[in-house]
Design an enzyme around this catalytic site. Structure first.
Site, short mmCIF file in Angstrom:
data_model
loop_
_atom_site.label_atom_id
_atom_site.label_comp_id
_atom_site.label_asym_id
_atom_site.label_seq_id
_atom_site.Cartn_x
_atom_site.Cartn_y
_atom_site.Cartn_z
N LYS A 39 0.85 -1.21 0.00
CA LYS A 39 0.00 0.00 0.00
C LYS A 39 0.88 1.25 0.00
O LYS A 39 0.67 2.17 -0.80
CB LYS A 39 -0.88 0.00 1.24
CG LYS A 39 -1.60 1.32 1.51
CD LYS A 39 -2.47 1.27 2.72
CE LYS A 39 -1.76 1.55 4.01
NZ LYS A 39 -1.46 2.98 4.25
N ASN A 40 1.90 1.27 0.86
CA ASN A 40 2.67 2.50 1.04
C ASN A 40 3.72 2.71 -0.05
O ASN A 40 4.36 3.76 -0.08
CB ASN A 40 3.30 2.54 2.43
CG ASN A 40 2.21 2.67 3.50
OD1 ASN A 40 1.05 2.94 3.18
ND2 ASN A 40 2.59 2.45 4.74
N CYS B 62 -5.15 8.52 9.23
CA CYS B 62 -5.06 7.99 10.59
C CYS B 62 -4.58 9.08 11.55
O CYS B 62 -3.62 9.77 11.28
CB CYS B 62 -4.04 6.86 10.64
SG CYS B 62 -4.73 5.34 10.04
N ARG C 81 -0.27 15.35 12.86
CA ARG C 81 0.66 14.84 11.84
C ARG C 81 1.02 16.01 10.92
O ARG C 81 0.32 16.32 9.98
CB ARG C 81 0.03 13.68 11.08
CG ARG C 81 -0.16 12.46 11.99
CD ARG C 81 -0.75 11.27 11.26
NE ARG C 81 0.21 10.67 10.33
CZ ARG C 81 -0.14 9.67 9.52
NH1 ARG C 81 -1.38 9.22 9.52
NH2 ARG C 81 0.75 9.13 8.70
N ASP D 9 4.51 0.58 12.00
CA ASP D 9 3.25 0.01 11.52
C ASP D 9 3.04 -1.43 11.98
O ASP D 9 1.98 -1.99 11.72
CB ASP D 9 3.20 0.06 9.99
CG ASP D 9 3.07 1.48 9.50
OD1 ASP D 9 3.25 1.72 8.29
OD2 ASP D 9 2.80 2.37 10.33
N ARG E 15 -8.73 -0.29 4.67
CA ARG E 15 -7.86 0.66 3.98
C ARG E 15 -6.53 0.01 3.64
O ARG E 15 -5.86 0.37 2.69
CB ARG E 15 -7.61 1.89 4.86
CG ARG E 15 -8.85 2.72 5.10
CD ARG E 15 -8.49 3.98 5.87
NE ARG E 15 -7.33 4.63 5.28
CZ ARG E 15 -6.67 5.63 5.86
NH1 ARG E 15 -7.05 6.08 7.03
NH2 ARG E 15 -5.63 6.18 5.26
C1 EPZ Z 1 4.12 6.95 6.24
O1 EPZ Z 1 3.36 8.01 6.76
C2 EPZ Z 1 3.18 5.76 6.17
N1 EPZ Z 1 2.06 6.07 5.29
C3 EPZ Z 1 2.65 5.40 7.56
O2 EPZ Z 1 1.87 4.22 7.43
C4 EPZ Z 1 3.84 5.10 8.47
O3 EPZ Z 1 3.37 4.86 9.77
C5 EPZ Z 1 4.80 6.29 8.47
O4 EPZ Z 1 5.19 6.61 7.12
C6 EPZ Z 1 6.06 6.02 9.28
O5 EPZ Z 1 6.71 4.88 8.75
C7 EPZ Z 1 2.26 6.05 3.95
O6 EPZ Z 1 3.37 5.81 3.47
C8 EPZ Z 1 1.07 6.35 3.09
P1 EPZ Z 1 6.26 10.24 8.19
P2 EPZ Z 1 3.97 9.51 6.72
O7 EPZ Z 1 6.21 11.51 7.44
O8 EPZ Z 1 4.85 9.69 5.55
C9 EPZ Z 1 6.90 13.37 11.63
C10 EPZ Z 1 -0.03 2.87 7.64
O9 EPZ Z 1 -0.51 2.33 8.63
N2 EPZ Z 1 6.74 14.37 10.56
O10 EPZ Z 1 7.34 9.27 7.87
O11 EPZ Z 1 2.85 10.45 6.91
C11 EPZ Z 1 5.61 12.62 11.88
O12 EPZ Z 1 4.77 13.35 12.77
C12 EPZ Z 1 0.47 4.29 7.73
O13 EPZ Z 1 0.13 2.31 6.52
C13 EPZ Z 1 7.02 15.70 10.84
O14 EPZ Z 1 7.39 16.05 11.95
O15 EPZ Z 1 4.86 9.51 8.03
C14 EPZ Z 1 6.09 11.33 12.48
O16 EPZ Z 1 6.34 11.52 13.85
C15 EPZ Z 1 0.17 4.89 9.08
N3 EPZ Z 1 6.87 16.62 9.85
C16 EPZ Z 1 7.42 11.09 11.74
O17 EPZ Z 1 7.81 12.36 11.21
C17 EPZ Z 1 6.47 16.27 8.58
O18 EPZ Z 1 6.36 17.16 7.71
C18 EPZ Z 1 7.30 10.10 10.59
O19 EPZ Z 1 6.26 10.55 9.75
C19 EPZ Z 1 6.20 14.92 8.32
C20 EPZ Z 1 6.35 13.98 9.33
#
Ligand code: EPZ
Length: 431
Positions: free
Chosen positions: A22-23, A117, A123, A317, A409
């Site tokens: 998915k991701n 989510c 987020r 995840d 999802r």
């Molecule tokens: C991706 O989300 C995945 N989703 C998530 O999977 C996964 O949990 C996550 O990466 C972490 O591995 C998809 O790929 C569609 P991040 P993403 O930006 O990209 C902080 C699932 O269950 N952050 O890597 O949104 C954030 O708050 C989903 O399949 C900032 O601070 O996550 C978090 O603490 C849930 N500023 C950390 O970084 C930003 O601009 C990692 O977030 C962006 C993120």
């Protein structure tokens, strides 16, 4: 709205084939906006989130849909729309991945701030904004939309750091990397995500004519090109789905063979399985849990601590699913969540099943117990839903999991697959 009803106590036995990631597929579909040629994506899973992304792309003027051969095809118009519809993007955070491609291809993008989510906390998108601004875009937020505009001469490559306080950003790296493929000159992203899904996206972009080096390392280099072409791409298997089914087999003490997966994408999880004394074997593209007697004294999994980190660390995840396993382990384990410190909403629901869990800030303390008992529980997000299904498989009696739309999802027909492994599980309308 549906619910899943799980009758606990049986062992899972048999084979399950893992679907596409998915991701990985979600940003790959967004990459189609970077070219006016056709992008064909094989192994795209049949998920609500994938349908949502197809909806967003159609809304932007793309032709998008699955051909008779099951391949997802996307073809963007010469002039895609520059504004996404709030309703479509609010449904799924990953839709935010159209921001980078849109501003790179058309010079402007208006994308609704993402939903998706909650994971127990805010987020942010500051890293996405920082990266696009580094490429010269003007980025502002108006009326719940992120509005990004490229400078008159187009985006320009530069060196930047995209690390967050919680490590790298998966979709942040994806958005900026996609935008940089059409920027003028070289872009160096320090603190880039090393997640296999980002690497898969990068390889797809290279197949479309992008020039990218350092994929899978924290330093990714992109040489901008004038335009990208179409490609035929096959997305990687879903490592989180694979890990979920491995943990399901481990919890029920059955022989479950998870086929068509990439064990090298789950090295840390397999290391923890070994520490937890879960008997299993690993092949080139399969992982098989071996049978053990859940009720025999001294046979239960050993309590094993985990701390979540960006790849190659333990994936956030799979944290909820691992917690479900630890609720039945021998001893006390500590689960530390470093990526989403608030990602513990599944704890209250596991406690309703009799799990002995306690929160101490970013740590969860889990005292394993020999038995859980079925109850009504409510899913809060995609992976928490999966953890509740796993716990329901071992809890005595029936477990009713409400708000199960979350699970659809990210898991293809989960009740069919679990039933094929011998689980007693059914989907019902939720009154
Ligand atoms: C991706 O989300 C995945 N989703 C998530 O999977 C996964 O949990 C996550 O990466 C972490 O591995 C998809 O790929 C569609 P991040 P993403 O930006 O990209 C902080 C699932 O269950 N952050 O890597 O949104 C954030 O708050 C989903 O399949 C900032 O601070 O996550 C978090 O603490 C849930 N500023 C950390 O970084 C930003 O601009 C990692 O977030 C962006 C993120």
């Amino acid at each position: 709205m549906d619910k899943l009803v799980v009758e606990g106590g049986g062992r899972l036995e048999g084979e399950v084939a893992v679907a596409g990631s998915k991701n990985a597929v979600l940003p790959v579909l967004a990459a189609a906006l970077l070219t006016r040629e056709r992008l064909r994506v094989a192994n795209a899973p049949d998920l609500v989130d994938v349908s949502s992304m197809v909806g967003v792309l159609r809304d932007l003027g793309c032709e998008a849909g699955r051909g008779g051969d099951g391949v997802l095809e996307v073809e963007a118009p010469d002039q895609p729309s520059q504004r996404t519809d709030w309703k479509l993007v609010a449904r799924m955070r990953a839709s935010f991945c159209v921001l980078g491609p849109l501003v790179a291809r058309t010079g402007r993008a208006e994308v609704s701030l993402p939903g998706g989510c909650a994971l127990g906390g805010f987020r942010p998108i500051d890293i996405h904004r920082k990266g696009l601004e580094a490429l010269g875009a003007d980025v502002r937020i108006e009326g719940g939309y992120v509005i990004a505009e490229a400078p008159p001469g187009g985006l320009r490559g530069t060196e930047m750091y995209l690390g967050t306080a919680f490590g790298s950003s998966v979709t942040g790296t994806a958005n900026v990397m996609m935008a940089a493929t059409l920027a003028q000159g070289r872009t160096v992203i320090q603190g880039a995500s090393c997640e296999p899904e980002v690497v898969d996206l990068g390889h797809c972009l290279v197949a479309m004519g992008a020039r990218i080096g350092g994929l899978g390392s924290p330093r990714v280099e992109i040489e901008g090109v004038d335009e990208l072409g179409g490609a035929d791409w096959t997305v990687i298997p879903d490592r989180i789905e694979a890990g979920t089914y491995v943990i399901a087999g481990a919890m029920t003490g059955g022989r479950v063979r998870v086929e068509g997966c990439r064990p090298d994408h789950l090295t840390t999880v397999l290391e923890r399985l070994r520490e937890a004394r879960i008997p299993h074997e690993v092949g080139a593209d399969w992982i098989e849990t071996q049978a053990w007697e859940p009720r025999a004294a001294g046979e239960r999994p050993g309590a094993t601590d985990i701390t979540t980190h960006p790849f190659p660390g333990f994936p956030t995840d799979l944290q909820a699913q691992w917690m479900a396993l630890m609720t039945m382990a021998e001893g006390r384990s500590i689960i530390t969540e470093r990526v989403y410190p608030e990602r513990f909403m599944h704890m209250a629901e596991l406690a309703r099943l009799g799990a002995d869990v306690r929160r101490e800030g970013a740590l969860a303390l889990v005292c394993g117990t020999p038995r859980l008992s079925g109850a009504h529980v409510t899913a809060s997000d995609l992976r928490a839903s999966a953890a509740l299904v796993l716990a329901g498989l071992v809890a005595e009696g029936e477990t009713h999991i409400h708000r199960v739309y979350h699970i659809d999802r990210g898991y293809e027909r989960i009740e069919e697959r679990l039933r094929s492994l011998g689980a007693t599980i059914r989907r019902e309308r939720d009154e």
